[in-house]
Design a protein around this motif. Sequence first.
Motif, PDB file in Angstrom:
ATOM      1  N   VAL A 277       0.867  -1.178   0.000  1.00 43.62           N
ATOM      2  CA  VAL A 277       0.000   0.000   0.000  1.00 43.62           C
ATOM      3  C   VAL A 277       0.901   1.224   0.000  1.00 43.62           C
ATOM      4  CG1 VAL A 277      -1.894   1.205   1.138  1.00 43.62           C
ATOM      5  CG2 VAL A 277      -1.691  -1.288   1.351  1.00 43.62           C
ATOM      6  N   HIS A 278       0.667   2.110  -0.944  1.00 48.71           N
ATOM      7  CA  HIS A 278       1.556   3.250  -1.169  1.00 48.71           C
ATOM      8  C   HIS A 278       0.734   4.528  -1.117  1.00 48.71           C
ATOM      9  CE1 HIS A 278       4.448   5.886  -3.198  1.00 48.71           C
ATOM     10  NE2 HIS A 278       5.351   4.957  -3.008  1.00 48.71           N
ATOM     11  N   LEU A 279       1.387   5.626  -0.714  1.00 47.25           N
ATOM     12  CA  LEU A 279       0.685   6.916  -0.670  1.00 47.25           C
ATOM     13  C   LEU A 279       0.142   7.290  -2.039  1.00 47.25           C
ATOM     14  CD1 LEU A 279      -0.065   9.156   1.330  1.00 47.25           C
ATOM     15  CD2 LEU A 279       2.028  10.354   0.654  1.00 47.25           C
ATOM     16  N   LEU A 280       0.858   6.912  -3.096  1.00 44.17           N
ATOM     17  CA  LEU A 280       0.362   7.193  -4.444  1.00 44.17           C
ATOM     18  C   LEU A 280      -0.971   6.490  -4.700  1.00 44.17           C
ATOM     19  CD1 LEU A 280       0.701   8.412  -7.254  1.00 44.17           C
ATOM     20  CD2 LEU A 280       2.128   6.447  -7.863  1.00 44.17           C
ATOM     21  N   ASP A 281      -1.188   5.341  -4.073  1.00 45.02           N
ATOM     22  CA  ASP A 281      -2.463   4.641  -4.228  1.00 45.02           C
ATOM     23  C   ASP A 281      -3.623   5.516  -3.761  1.00 45.02           C
ATOM     24  OD1 ASP A 281      -0.900   2.523  -5.006  1.00 45.02           O
ATOM     25  OD2 ASP A 281      -1.255   1.303  -3.218  1.00 45.02           O
ATOM     26  N   THR A 282      -3.394   6.295  -2.704  1.00 47.40           N
ATOM     27  CA  THR A 282      -4.471   7.155  -2.197  1.00 47.40           C
ATOM     28  C   THR A 282      -4.749   8.306  -3.158  1.00 47.40           C
ATOM     29  OG1 THR A 282      -3.047   8.652  -0.886  1.00 47.40           O
ATOM     30  CG2 THR A 282      -3.715   6.580   0.152  1.00 47.40           C
ATOM     31  N   VAL A 283      -3.702   8.787  -3.832  1.00 49.27           N
ATOM     32  CA  VAL A 283      -3.869   9.848  -4.832  1.00 49.27           C
ATOM     33  C   VAL A 283      -4.675   9.323  -6.023  1.00 49.27           C
ATOM     34  CG1 VAL A 283      -2.648  11.385  -6.417  1.00 49.27           C
ATOM     35  CG2 VAL A 283      -1.731  10.975  -4.128  1.00 49.27           C
ATOM     36  N   ILE A 284      -4.311   8.140  -6.488  1.00 47.16           N
ATOM     37  CA  ILE A 284      -5.021   7.519  -7.617  1.00 47.16           C
ATOM     38  C   ILE A 284      -6.477   7.275  -7.239  1.00 47.16           C
ATOM     39  CG2 ILE A 284      -5.153   5.436  -9.043  1.00 47.16           C
ATOM     40  CD1 ILE A 284      -2.082   5.273  -8.817  1.00 47.16           C
ATOM     41  N   ARG A 285      -6.717   6.817  -6.006  1.00 51.88           N
ATOM     42  CA  ARG A 285      -8.086   6.533  -5.556  1.00 51.88           C
ATOM     43  C   ARG A 285      -8.977   7.767  -5.626  1.00 51.88           C
ATOM     44  NH1 ARG A 285      -7.630   6.758  -0.163  1.00 51.88           N
ATOM     45  NH2 ARG A 285      -8.704   8.764  -0.324  1.00 51.88           N
ATOM     46  N   GLN A 286      -8.389   8.926  -5.377  1.00 52.67           N
ATOM     47  CA  GLN A 286      -9.164  10.164  -5.384  1.00 52.67           C
ATOM     48  C   GLN A 286      -9.381  10.725  -6.784  1.00 52.67           C
ATOM     49  OE1 GLN A 286      -8.024  12.821  -1.794  1.00 52.67           O
ATOM     50  NE2 GLN A 286      -6.296  11.411  -2.006  1.00 52.67           N
ATOM     51  N   GLY A 287      -8.765  10.085  -7.779  1.00 48.06           N
ATOM     52  CA  GLY A 287      -8.953  10.538  -9.156  1.00 48.06           C
ATOM     53  C   GLY A 287      -7.808  11.329  -9.700  1.00 48.06           C
ATOM     54  N   GLY A 288      -6.793  11.558  -8.864  1.00 49.07           N
ATOM     55  CA  GLY A 288      -5.587  12.210  -9.342  1.00 49.07           C
ATOM     56  C   GLY A 288      -4.601  11.138  -9.749  1.00 49.07           C
ATOM     57  N   GLY A 289      -4.212  11.105 -10.973  1.00 45.30           N
ATOM     58  CA  GLY A 289      -3.328  10.049 -11.431  1.00 45.30           C
ATOM     59  C   GLY A 289      -1.920  10.176 -10.899  1.00 45.30           C
ATOM     60  N   GLY A 290      -1.626  11.318 -10.223  1.00 47.00           N
ATOM     61  CA  GLY A 290      -0.246  11.542  -9.803  1.00 47.00           C
ATOM     62  C   GLY A 290       0.619  11.626 -11.046  1.00 47.00           C
ATOM     63  N   PRO A 291       1.763  10.951 -11.040  1.00 46.54           N
ATOM     64  CA  PRO A 291       2.604  10.976 -12.231  1.00 46.54           C
ATOM     65  C   PRO A 291       2.117  10.032 -13.319  1.00 46.54           C
ATOM     66  CG  PRO A 291       3.619   9.662 -10.519  1.00 46.54           C
ATOM     67  CD  PRO A 291       2.392  10.265  -9.921  1.00 46.54           C
TER      68      PRO A 291
END
Length: 326
Positions: A39-53
């Motif tokens: 489980v990665h912090l980026l996973d939480t960004v993706i979950r919210q609809g922000g693809g991150g990088p």
Amino acid sequence: MRAIRQHAFGGPGELRLEEVPDPHPADGEVRIRVESAGVHLLDTVIRQGGGGPRVAPRLPMTPGREVAGLVDEIGTGADAHLIGRRVVADLGLASGGYAELALAPSAALHVLPDDVDADSAVAMIGTGRTTMAILELASPVAGDVVLVTAAAGGIGTLLLQAALAVGATVVGVAGGPDKVALIRGLGADYAIDYNRPGWPDAVREALAGRPVTLVLDGVGSQIGRDALELLEVAGRLVMFGSASGSLTELSAHDLFARGISAASAVGARILQRPGGTRALELSAMEALISKRLIPVIGRRFALADAAAAHLALQSRATTGKTVLRP
């Protein structure tokens, strides 16, 4: 099989445990019976609809990009000798790791020795790979005084170990007494709580006039800025995250007036790395197998508690690497 499914972007409550059909590998793929999922912090960004990088995924989806477990089925073109082998893989853009079964390209696999546990393998395939990219850019040496923010996190704990291993003086900073105790237990020369007012002065006092030569910043915001201002002339700032929610603010004026250098070790630098990230993964796995770096496994959540795992990460209530155990 059971899997976490997400049908809409939003909060942790969008992660729901469902029964779904068992997946079967296509050409060049294998199926992994998942023992541990990262489980990665980026996973939480993706979950919210922000693809991150990365590009935001199509819904519905099963999150999770890091898995370790046993290969129990192979597709056409995959090596038959992989059946029954314990492996770890980064699933890349495909995701699908928060599940009892996951598909991975056979080319993405790393076969695990018997004495390497699944949680540690999952920690190193992603978090360890990023750590190697940071170290490659930062190049800490014996004469450095290294300050690591977010030092109790998955990456931070590995950076502490690596900097200590080359003989650098290491200052670890994190929020709260439990995290400070963890940093101290890992051997940091100094462990500082950045929740306390005036923590930069505590760093200066601890170092008794020795200047900070290298800052490894995973927090950003004001904490990152305070860390930057501790750097001596010709010091280096290497950023690897923004756990606070915003990046460390700096300008060309800072570089000229302070005589420092600054760079990011993540984002485009990794995603557009010539030749891809396989070499970083191999380096991370070698460090794990040789026990040069030992990942700290923080909280282990049941698969059904994926939402709680995301909430803990976002609230910065975790230490080390967070994993799901299907």
